[in-house]
Design a protein around this motif. Structure first.
Motif, PDB file in Angstrom:
ATOM      1  N   UNK A  89       0.842  -1.191   0.000  1.00 11.15           N
ATOM      2  CA  UNK A  89       0.000   0.000   0.000  1.00 11.15           C
ATOM      3  C   UNK A  89       0.880   1.245   0.000  1.00 11.15           C
ATOM      4  N   UNK A  90       0.744   2.129  -0.989  1.00  8.57           N
ATOM      5  CA  UNK A  90       1.489   3.395  -0.956  1.00  8.57           C
ATOM      6  C   UNK A  90       1.185   4.160   0.326  1.00  8.57           C
ATOM      7  N   UNK A  91       2.183   4.840   0.867  1.00  8.75           N
ATOM      8  CA  UNK A  91       2.037   5.513   2.158  1.00  8.75           C
ATOM      9  C   UNK A  91       0.812   6.421   2.207  1.00  8.75           C
ATOM     10  N   UNK A  92       0.547   7.124   1.133  1.00 13.70           N
ATOM     11  CA  UNK A  92      -0.551   8.092   1.133  1.00 13.70           C
ATOM     12  C   UNK A  92      -1.927   7.424   1.121  1.00 13.70           C
ATOM     13  N   UNK A  93      -1.973   6.109   0.897  1.00 12.01           N
ATOM     14  CA  UNK A  93      -3.251   5.402   0.883  1.00 12.01           C
ATOM     15  C   UNK A  93      -3.466   4.551   2.136  1.00 12.01           C
ATOM     16  N   UNK A  94      -2.639   4.769   3.152  1.00 13.57           N
ATOM     17  CA  UNK A  94      -2.694   3.939   4.355  1.00 13.57           C
ATOM     18  C   UNK A  94      -4.056   4.005   5.041  1.00 13.57           C
ATOM     19  N   UNK A  95      -4.529   5.204   5.325  1.00 12.04           N
ATOM     20  CA  UNK A  95      -5.796   5.352   6.054  1.00 12.04           C
ATOM     21  C   UNK A  95      -6.973   4.800   5.261  1.00 12.04           C
ATOM     22  N   UNK A  96      -6.962   5.032   3.962  1.00 10.81           N
ATOM     23  CA  UNK A  96      -8.037   4.514   3.118  1.00 10.81           C
ATOM     24  C   UNK A  96      -8.057   2.987   3.152  1.00 10.81           C
ATOM     25  N   UNK A  97      -6.868   2.370   3.091  1.00 12.61           N
ATOM     26  CA  UNK A  97      -6.790   0.906   3.105  1.00 12.61           C
ATOM     27  C   UNK A  97      -7.195   0.345   4.460  1.00 12.61           C
ATOM     28  N   UNK A  98      -6.797   1.018   5.535  1.00 14.80           N
ATOM     29  CA  UNK A  98      -7.207   0.587   6.876  1.00 14.80           C
ATOM     30  C   UNK A  98      -8.723   0.591   7.013  1.00 14.80           C
ATOM     31  N   UNK A  99      -9.337   1.642   6.526  1.00 12.08           N
ATOM     32  CA  UNK A  99     -10.791   1.767   6.623  1.00 12.08           C
ATOM     33  C   UNK A  99     -11.490   0.673   5.813  1.00 12.08           C
ATOM     34  N   UNK A 100     -10.929   0.342   4.655  1.00 12.50           N
ATOM     35  CA  UNK A 100     -11.558  -0.638   3.763  1.00 12.50           C
ATOM     36  C   UNK A 100     -11.611  -2.032   4.374  1.00 12.50           C
ATOM     37  N   UNK A 101     -10.660  -2.358   5.266  1.00 16.04           N
ATOM     38  CA  UNK A 101     -10.607  -3.710   5.843  1.00 16.04           C
ATOM     39  C   UNK A 101     -10.716  -3.671   7.366  1.00 16.04           C
ATOM     40  N   UNK A 102     -11.356  -2.635   7.902  1.00 14.02           N
ATOM     41  CA  UNK A 102     -11.392  -2.444   9.352  1.00 14.02           C
ATOM     42  C   UNK A 102     -12.107  -3.571  10.091  1.00 14.02           C
ATOM     43  N   UNK A 103     -12.985  -4.302   9.396  1.00 15.12           N
ATOM     44  CA  UNK A 103     -13.728  -5.387  10.039  1.00 15.12           C
ATOM     45  C   UNK A 103     -13.109  -6.766   9.792  1.00 15.12           C
ATOM     46  N   UNK A 104     -11.936  -6.787   9.171  1.00 14.54           N
ATOM     47  CA  UNK A 104     -11.255  -8.049   8.885  1.00 14.54           C
ATOM     48  C   UNK A 104      -9.948  -8.123   9.671  1.00 14.54           C
ATOM     49  N   UNK A 105      -9.576  -9.318  10.154  1.00 16.64           N
ATOM     50  CA  UNK A 105      -8.271  -9.453  10.824  1.00 16.64           C
ATOM     51  C   UNK A 105      -7.131  -9.317   9.817  1.00 16.64           C
ATOM     52  N   UNK A 106      -6.261  -8.370  10.045  1.00 11.42           N
ATOM     53  CA  UNK A 106      -5.152  -8.090   9.133  1.00 11.42           C
ATOM     54  C   UNK A 106      -3.916  -7.692   9.939  1.00 11.42           C
ATOM     55  N   UNK A 107      -2.800  -7.590   9.231  1.00 17.01           N
ATOM     56  CA  UNK A 107      -1.602  -7.000   9.802  1.00 17.01           C
ATOM     57  C   UNK A 107      -1.095  -5.925   8.851  1.00 17.01           C
ATOM     58  N   UNK A 108      -0.954  -4.710   9.363  1.00 17.98           N
ATOM     59  CA  UNK A 108      -0.349  -3.618   8.608  1.00 17.98           C
ATOM     60  C   UNK A 108       1.071  -3.435   9.120  1.00 17.98           C
ATOM     61  N   UNK A 109       2.040  -3.465   8.196  1.00 20.04           N
ATOM     62  CA  UNK A 109       3.456  -3.424   8.572  1.00 20.04           C
ATOM     63  C   UNK A 109       4.113  -2.150   8.057  1.00 20.04           C
TER      64      UNK A 109
END
Length: 280
Positions: free
Chosen positions: A154-174
């Protein structure tokens, strides 16, 4: 590079050795930058010790280059044989409860190979925050090889958008927290390796917003082409921390690693090109 990747590493490493002699002795690549960075980071070391680390770094940099090329075709089985993980069960425990985690690491060892291997190990998606390359052709090539085993970059500038898109799924953001902020984004400075260092605060901000536990991936080079990555709890309750505590914890772990075995960090990067406004 795709053609070279079909060769086994046993044939690629002699090319790395040749590359070392070229970029260190014949056509030096950022040799002054590396020497200055090492000298400032280790003021207690003698000139002979600095040169020794410098040479080891350039040897490793060439190994890193051919290993990244190999990523284009490396098999899942070879990848798992070359990169071993410790304590990943701590993250899987959160996944099993339907919860998400955050993670951070530095540009130490072969972070590219280790992130690729991590994606092949985890049961849930791994989202890696990265800064796209300016060269679109190389950026597309890197993106393809980085995502071969399920990783999502995920490009840095799209971090928040990507977090919001999968907020209800178990994930790891690194996050790779040791990247250098651009000049106008250098808002917070810490003392890192004996130098004032601007740092990014993205990981800490997201951790405080989500209260997701944070793990630190500490890589070790076992031998040429083989790595061990330890999953270390950095902060399991971010909202209970003081301001900037998470950022300081992250860099304290990285500094510990560099003091133990300095040659495997990205010393050719101009990490300290920015200076505090009040410096000097």
């Amino acid at each position: 590079m795709n053609f070279l990747s079909l060769l086994p590493l046993s044939l690629l490493y002699p090319l790395a050795t040749l590359g070392y002699y070229i970029i260190y002795y014949i056509y030096p690549y950022r040799k002054k930058v590396v020497h200055e960075n090492l000298s400032n980071a280790f003021p207690q070391k003698s000139e002979a010790e600095i040169v020794s680390i410098e040479k080891k770094y350039f040897r490793y940099l060439c190994n890193l280059m051919v290993e990244v090329v190999k990523m284009s075709s490396i098999s899942r089985s070879e990848l798992k044989r070359r990169v071993k993980f410790k304590n990943l069960d701590q993250i899987e425990q959160y996944f099993n409860k339907g919860e998400s985690v955050l993670a951070c690491t530095g540009h130490y060892g072969n972070w590219e190979l280790c992130m690729l291997a991590l994606g092949a190990e985890l049961s849930k998606p791994e989202y890696v925050i990265y800064k796209p390359l300016s060269n679109q052709i190389f950026d597309a090539w890197f993106y393809r090889i980085r995502t071969r085993f399920g990783n999502k970059f995920i490009p840095m500038r799209q971090t928040l958008r990507s977090l919001t898109a999968v907020k209800n799924e178990p994930t790891m953001f690194c996050f790779a927290g040791d990247q250098t902020p651009v000049g106008h984004e250098a808002h917070y400075w810490i003392d890192f390796m004996h130098q004032p260092t601007p740092v990014l605060l993205g990981l800490e901000k997201i951790a405080l917003q989500t209260n997701r536990p944070i793990f630190y991936f500490e890589a070790k080079v076992i031998k040429r082409g083989y790595y061990e990555v330890d999953c270390i709890p950095l902060c399991l309750n971010p909202k209970a921390t003081k301001e900037h505590e998470i950022t300081h914890l992250q860099f304290a772990l990285l500094e510990k690693t560099l003091n133990e075995e300095p040659a495997y960090w990205l010393w050719s990067h101009r990490r300290w090109k920015h200076k505090p406004v009040n410096a000097g």
